[in-house]
Design a protein around this motif. Structure first.
Motif, PDB file in Angstrom:
ATOM      1  N   ASP A 160     -10.132  23.466 -15.481  1.00  0.00           N
ATOM      2  CA  ASP A 160     -10.396  24.910 -15.352  1.00  0.00           C
ATOM      3  C   ASP A 160      -9.824  25.475 -14.052  1.00  0.00           C
ATOM      4  O   ASP A 160     -10.327  26.457 -13.540  1.00  0.00           O
ATOM      5  CB  ASP A 160     -11.911  25.174 -15.416  1.00  0.00           C
ATOM      6  CG  ASP A 160     -12.643  24.553 -14.228  1.00  0.00           C
ATOM      7  OD1 ASP A 160     -12.100  23.613 -13.613  1.00  0.00           O
ATOM      8  OD2 ASP A 160     -13.750  25.025 -13.907  1.00  0.00           O
ATOM      9  N   GLN A 161      -8.796  24.792 -13.503  1.00  0.00           N
ATOM     10  CA  GLN A 161      -8.230  25.245 -12.230  1.00  0.00           C
ATOM     11  C   GLN A 161      -6.797  25.727 -12.455  1.00  0.00           C
ATOM     12  O   GLN A 161      -5.876  24.921 -12.587  1.00  0.00           O
ATOM     13  CB  GLN A 161      -8.317  24.104 -11.211  1.00  0.00           C
ATOM     14  CG  GLN A 161      -9.775  23.746 -10.935  1.00  0.00           C
ATOM     15  CD  GLN A 161      -9.994  22.683  -9.886  1.00  0.00           C
ATOM     16  OE1 GLN A 161     -11.125  22.391  -9.548  1.00  0.00           O
ATOM     17  NE2 GLN A 161      -8.946  22.107  -9.350  1.00  0.00           N
ATOM     18  N   PRO A 162      -6.610  27.069 -12.506  1.00  0.00           N
ATOM     19  CA  PRO A 162      -5.294  27.624 -12.812  1.00  0.00           C
ATOM     20  C   PRO A 162      -4.200  27.042 -11.928  1.00  0.00           C
ATOM     21  O   PRO A 162      -4.380  26.906 -10.717  1.00  0.00           O
ATOM     22  CB  PRO A 162      -5.461  29.117 -12.524  1.00  0.00           C
ATOM     23  CG  PRO A 162      -6.924  29.383 -12.618  1.00  0.00           C
ATOM     24  CD  PRO A 162      -7.606  28.101 -12.227  1.00  0.00           C
ATOM     25  N   TYR A 163      -3.071  26.705 -12.551  1.00  0.00           N
ATOM     26  CA  TYR A 163      -1.866  26.178 -11.897  1.00  0.00           C
ATOM     27  C   TYR A 163      -2.035  24.759 -11.352  1.00  0.00           C
ATOM     28  O   TYR A 163      -1.086  24.151 -10.873  1.00  0.00           O
ATOM     29  CB  TYR A 163      -1.378  27.082 -10.753  1.00  0.00           C
ATOM     30  CG  TYR A 163      -1.197  28.517 -11.156  1.00  0.00           C
ATOM     31  CD1 TYR A 163      -0.247  28.878 -12.111  1.00  0.00           C
ATOM     32  CD2 TYR A 163      -1.977  29.513 -10.587  1.00  0.00           C
ATOM     33  CE1 TYR A 163      -0.088  30.198 -12.497  1.00  0.00           C
ATOM     34  CE2 TYR A 163      -1.818  30.833 -10.965  1.00  0.00           C
ATOM     35  CZ  TYR A 163      -0.877  31.179 -11.918  1.00  0.00           C
ATOM     36  OH  TYR A 163      -0.724  32.473 -12.293  1.00  0.00           O
TER      37      TYR A 163
ATOM     38  N   PRO B  49      -5.824  39.712 -10.680  1.00  0.00           N
ATOM     39  CA  PRO B  49      -5.505  40.368  -9.393  1.00  0.00           C
ATOM     40  C   PRO B  49      -6.206  41.711  -9.210  1.00  0.00           C
ATOM     41  O   PRO B  49      -6.341  42.171  -8.082  1.00  0.00           O
ATOM     42  CB  PRO B  49      -3.981  40.549  -9.455  1.00  0.00           C
ATOM     43  CG  PRO B  49      -3.630  40.489 -10.898  1.00  0.00           C
ATOM     44  CD  PRO B  49      -4.662  39.617 -11.559  1.00  0.00           C
ATOM     45  N   ASP B  50      -6.656  42.340 -10.292  1.00  0.00           N
ATOM     46  CA  ASP B  50      -7.345  43.627 -10.136  1.00  0.00           C
ATOM     47  C   ASP B  50      -8.813  43.450  -9.766  1.00  0.00           C
ATOM     48  O   ASP B  50      -9.470  44.400  -9.351  1.00  0.00           O
ATOM     49  CB  ASP B  50      -7.257  44.450 -11.429  1.00  0.00           C
ATOM     50  CG  ASP B  50      -5.805  44.824 -11.740  1.00  0.00           C
ATOM     51  OD1 ASP B  50      -4.989  44.855 -10.788  1.00  0.00           O
ATOM     52  OD2 ASP B  50      -5.503  45.045 -12.924  1.00  0.00           O
ATOM     53  N   GLU B  51      -9.349  42.253  -9.957  1.00  0.00           N
ATOM     54  CA  GLU B  51     -10.778  42.023  -9.734  1.00  0.00           C
ATOM     55  C   GLU B  51     -11.078  41.164  -8.514  1.00  0.00           C
ATOM     56  O   GLU B  51     -12.144  41.285  -7.921  1.00  0.00           O
ATOM     57  CB  GLU B  51     -11.407  41.325 -10.952  1.00  0.00           C
ATOM     58  CG  GLU B  51     -11.737  42.238 -12.107  1.00  0.00           C
ATOM     59  CD  GLU B  51     -10.499  42.706 -12.857  1.00  0.00           C
ATOM     60  OE1 GLU B  51      -9.477  41.994 -12.764  1.00  0.00           O
ATOM     61  OE2 GLU B  51     -10.545  43.765 -13.483  1.00  0.00           O
ATOM     62  N   LEU B  52     -10.144  40.286  -8.157  1.00  0.00           N
ATOM     63  CA  LEU B  52     -10.466  39.261  -7.160  1.00  0.00           C
ATOM     64  C   LEU B  52      -9.426  39.196  -6.055  1.00  0.00           C
ATOM     65  O   LEU B  52      -8.254  39.507  -6.280  1.00  0.00           O
ATOM     66  CB  LEU B  52     -10.538  37.879  -7.841  1.00  0.00           C
ATOM     67  CG  LEU B  52     -11.532  37.726  -8.999  1.00  0.00           C
ATOM     68  CD1 LEU B  52     -11.339  36.381  -9.689  1.00  0.00           C
ATOM     69  CD2 LEU B  52     -12.966  37.887  -8.513  1.00  0.00           C
ATOM     70  N   LYS B  53      -9.857  38.782  -4.855  1.00  0.00           N
ATOM     71  CA  LYS B  53      -8.890  38.547  -3.768  1.00  0.00           C
ATOM     72  C   LYS B  53      -9.363  37.381  -2.904  1.00  0.00           C
ATOM     73  O   LYS B  53     -10.559  37.127  -2.776  1.00  0.00           O
ATOM     74  CB  LYS B  53      -8.705  39.817  -2.924  1.00  0.00           C
ATOM     75  CG  LYS B  53      -9.968  40.273  -2.210  1.00  0.00           C
ATOM     76  CD  LYS B  53      -9.739  41.545  -1.393  1.00  0.00           C
ATOM     77  CE  LYS B  53     -11.062  41.988  -0.754  1.00  0.00           C
ATOM     78  NZ  LYS B  53     -10.997  43.281  -0.102  1.00  0.00           N
ATOM     79  N   VAL B  54      -8.395  36.688  -2.313  1.00  0.00           N
ATOM     80  CA  VAL B  54      -8.692  35.598  -1.385  1.00  0.00           C
ATOM     81  C   VAL B  54      -8.686  36.208   0.014  1.00  0.00           C
ATOM     82  O   VAL B  54      -7.777  36.967   0.352  1.00  0.00           O
ATOM     83  CB  VAL B  54      -7.628  34.487  -1.498  1.00  0.00           C
ATOM     84  CG1 VAL B  54      -7.883  33.367  -0.490  1.00  0.00           C
ATOM     85  CG2 VAL B  54      -7.604  33.912  -2.919  1.00  0.00           C
TER      86      VAL B  54
ATOM     87  N   VAL C  42     -16.735  31.508 -10.530  1.00  0.00           N
ATOM     88  CA  VAL C  42     -15.900  32.710 -10.647  1.00  0.00           C
ATOM     89  C   VAL C  42     -16.507  33.678 -11.677  1.00  0.00           C
ATOM     90  O   VAL C  42     -16.532  34.888 -11.456  1.00  0.00           O
ATOM     91  CB  VAL C  42     -14.433  32.341 -10.994  1.00  0.00           C
ATOM     92  CG1 VAL C  42     -13.604  33.582 -11.306  1.00  0.00           C
ATOM     93  CG2 VAL C  42     -13.805  31.567  -9.832  1.00  0.00           C
ATOM     94  N   ASP C  43     -17.032  33.160 -12.783  1.00  0.00           N
ATOM     95  CA  ASP C  43     -17.735  34.024 -13.756  1.00  0.00           C
ATOM     96  C   ASP C  43     -18.841  34.799 -13.052  1.00  0.00           C
ATOM     97  O   ASP C  43     -19.020  35.997 -13.262  1.00  0.00           O
ATOM     98  CB  ASP C  43     -18.404  33.182 -14.858  1.00  0.00           C
ATOM     99  CG  ASP C  43     -17.408  32.529 -15.790  1.00  0.00           C
ATOM    100  OD1 ASP C  43     -16.223  32.900 -15.751  1.00  0.00           O
ATOM    101  OD2 ASP C  43     -17.823  31.632 -16.563  1.00  0.00           O
TER     102      ASP C  43
ATOM    103  N   LEU D 298      -6.437  30.784  -5.007  1.00  0.00           N
ATOM    104  CA  LEU D 298      -5.241  31.619  -5.244  1.00  0.00           C
ATOM    105  C   LEU D 298      -4.921  31.677  -6.736  1.00  0.00           C
ATOM    106  O   LEU D 298      -4.469  32.704  -7.242  1.00  0.00           O
ATOM    107  CB  LEU D 298      -4.038  31.068  -4.462  1.00  0.00           C
ATOM    108  CG  LEU D 298      -4.072  31.324  -2.952  1.00  0.00           C
ATOM    109  CD1 LEU D 298      -2.990  30.500  -2.242  1.00  0.00           C
ATOM    110  CD2 LEU D 298      -3.894  32.816  -2.637  1.00  0.00           C
ATOM    111  N   GLY D 299      -5.184  30.591  -7.440  1.00  0.00           N
ATOM    112  CA  GLY D 299      -4.951  30.557  -8.884  1.00  0.00           C
ATOM    113  C   GLY D 299      -5.868  31.521  -9.618  1.00  0.00           C
ATOM    114  O   GLY D 299      -5.422  32.283 -10.485  1.00  0.00           O
ATOM    115  N   TYR D 300      -7.150  31.528  -9.267  1.00  0.00           N
ATOM    116  CA  TYR D 300      -8.071  32.471  -9.916  1.00  0.00           C
ATOM    117  C   TYR D 300      -7.690  33.910  -9.579  1.00  0.00           C
ATOM    118  O   TYR D 300      -7.732  34.791 -10.437  1.00  0.00           O
ATOM    119  CB  TYR D 300      -9.521  32.206  -9.483  1.00  0.00           C
ATOM    120  CG  TYR D 300     -10.107  30.940 -10.049  1.00  0.00           C
ATOM    121  CD1 TYR D 300     -10.271  30.782 -11.426  1.00  0.00           C
ATOM    122  CD2 TYR D 300     -10.511  29.900  -9.217  1.00  0.00           C
ATOM    123  CE1 TYR D 300     -10.815  29.617 -11.953  1.00  0.00           C
ATOM    124  CE2 TYR D 300     -11.053  28.733  -9.732  1.00  0.00           C
ATOM    125  CZ  TYR D 300     -11.196  28.601 -11.096  1.00  0.00           C
ATOM    126  OH  TYR D 300     -11.730  27.438 -11.610  1.00  0.00           O
ATOM    127  N   ALA D 301      -7.340  34.143  -8.311  1.00  0.00           N
ATOM    128  CA  ALA D 301      -6.969  35.504  -7.891  1.00  0.00           C
ATOM    129  C   ALA D 301      -5.693  35.961  -8.600  1.00  0.00           C
ATOM    130  O   ALA D 301      -5.589  37.114  -9.020  1.00  0.00           O
ATOM    131  CB  ALA D 301      -6.792  35.561  -6.376  1.00  0.00           C
TER     132      ALA D 301
END
Ligand code: GLU
Length: 306
Positions: free
Chosen positions: A77-80, A239-244, A213-214, A232-235
Motif C-alpha cells: 500500500d506504499q505508492p511507488y 496533490p489537492d488534499e495532502l502535502k509533505v 492516510v485514510d 511523497l508517494g501519498y501526496a
C-alpha cells in the motif's frame, strides 16, 4: 498515547476508504489534468537472470531452489515503493524492482518470485519463522533489529517527515505536534521516534500507513509521520488534499532483511545490489518508480558488508 492495530469503527473505515478512492479517482477525471503518474512498465529494466549455482551454503536459497521459487516479503500500500494491484494481484514499485534485480542475480526470474505482504510490525517474526526468504519494504537498518535479522544494503536513504492536509497551516515540523493526533505504523522507527522524542504528541498506531492516510483525509488525525519516500508517494497521488511538510528529522537507511544467520545469502544480496548499481539498472528502476513522486535519483549509498 493510543495504540490500535486495526482501524476504528468499520463504518468510518468504509467511509474513509471511499473518500480516499474518490480522491485518487478525482485526479484521473478532471479536464486538463494529466492522469496520475504510476510506475510505467515500459521504462522498467529487465534484469538478466544469472546462473547462481556457485552460491552455496545458504539454507534459505537451498529451500527456495527446492521449492522452485523465492518468497519475498513486501508492502502493498506504499505508492511507488511497494503496491499491489487489487485486480491482478501484481506488485510494483521501487522495492519490488529491488527484489526483482536481486532475485535475478540469485537465479530467479520475476516469474519465480512470490511476493507476500508483511506489515511493519511483523517483519522480524516473518524472517525468523521462514515465512519469507528475504524482505524488501522500506525497512530501516538499525542495531536493535540487527539483533533479530540480517540486513543487506543499504540501497536507499530516506528520512522521517510529516504529511498533513493541504489546508493545514499549523504543522511545520515535529516541534508543532504537541497535542496533535499523529498517526504512524505500529512497529516502525518513525512511530518509536515520536513516542520517545515527542511524547506530547497524541500518537496513534495502525498496521499500515494507508489506514493512517485514510484517517488524515477524513480529519480523524492531524498528521501522518513516516519516511519522506513513503509520504511523497501519498501526496503525489492526492496533490489537492495532502502535502509533505518540514525538514527530514531522521536518517532511514533501507536494507533488505534476511534471516539473521544466513550470511551467505546476505553477502550474495550485497553483491547483487552492487552489480545493479554499477550497471545502471538501479537508477533506471528508481526513475521508473520512486522517481515519479518527484525526487531525482540520488547516488546509491555505500553498501555496508558487516
Ligand atoms: N523505514 C521505517 C521502518 O523501517 C518506516 C517505514 C516502514 O514502517 O516500513 O520502520
Amino acid at each position: 498515547m493510543t495504540r490500535k492495530t486495526t482501524p476504528a469503527a468499520p463504518g468510518r473505515t468504509l467511509l474513509a476508504a471511499a473518500l480516499l478512492l474518490a480522491v485518487l479517482a478525482a485526479g484521473c477525471g478532471k479536464a486538463g489534468t494529466p492522469p496520475p503518474k504510476g510506475p510505467q512498465a515500459s521504462a522498467l529494466p529487465s534484469y538478466q537472470v544469472r546462473d547462481a549455482a556457485s552460491i552455496t551454503g545458504s539454507l534459505t536459497l537451498d529451500a527456495a531452489r527446492s521449492r522452485g521459487y523465492l518468497v519475498v516479503g513486501a508492502k502493498e500500500d506504499q505508492p511507488y515503493l511497494g503496491e499491489k494491484n487489487p485486480a491482478t494481484g501484481e506488485y510494483s514499485g521501487f522495492d519490488i524492482e529491488i527484489a526483482k534485480m536481486v532475485g535475478a542475480d540469485l537465479g530467479f526470474g520475476p516469474d519465480r518470485i512470490q511476493f507476500k505482504t508483511i506489515a511493519s510490525a511483523n517483519r522480524e517474526t516473518a524472517l525468523q519463522n521462514g515465512q519469507v526468504d528475504f524482505y524488501v519494504g522500506t525497512y530501516t537498518i538499525n542495531d536493535n533489529r540487527k539483533k533479530l535479522v540480517g540486513f543487506a544494503g543499504p540501497y536507499f536513504i530516506a528520512g522521517q517527515s510529516l504529511l498533513v492536509r493541504k489546508n493545514n497551516t499549523s504543522i511545520h515540523g515535529p516541534q508543532d505536534l504537541d497535542g496533535k493526533k499523529v498517526c504512524s505504523a505500529a512497529g516502525s522507527t518513525p512511530y518509536q521516534r515520536i513516542r520517545s522524542q515527542y511524547p506530547k504528541a497524541r500518537l496513534i498506531g495502525y498496521d499500515t500507513y494507508s489506514a493512517c492516510v485514510d484517517n488524515l483525509i477524513t480529519g480523524q488525525v492531524d498528521a501522518v509521520t513516516t519516511d519522506n519516500a513513503i509520504l511523497l508517494g501519498y501526496a503525489a497521488k492526492a496533490p489537492d488534499e495532502l502535502k509533505v511538510v518540514g525538514p527530514l528529522f531522521s536518517q532511514e537507511p533501507y536494507g533488505i532483511g534476511t534471516p539473521k544467520n544466513d550470511t551467505v545469502l546476505r553477502y550474495a544480496i550485497d553483491d547483487a545490489l552492487a552489480r545493479n548499481e554499477q550497471n545502471g539498472d538501479w537508477k533506471k528502476a528508481y526513475e521508473a518508480t520512486l522517481g515519479l513522486s518527484g525526487e531525482p535519483a540520488p547516488t546509491p549509498p555505500p553498501i555496508d558488508r558487516y
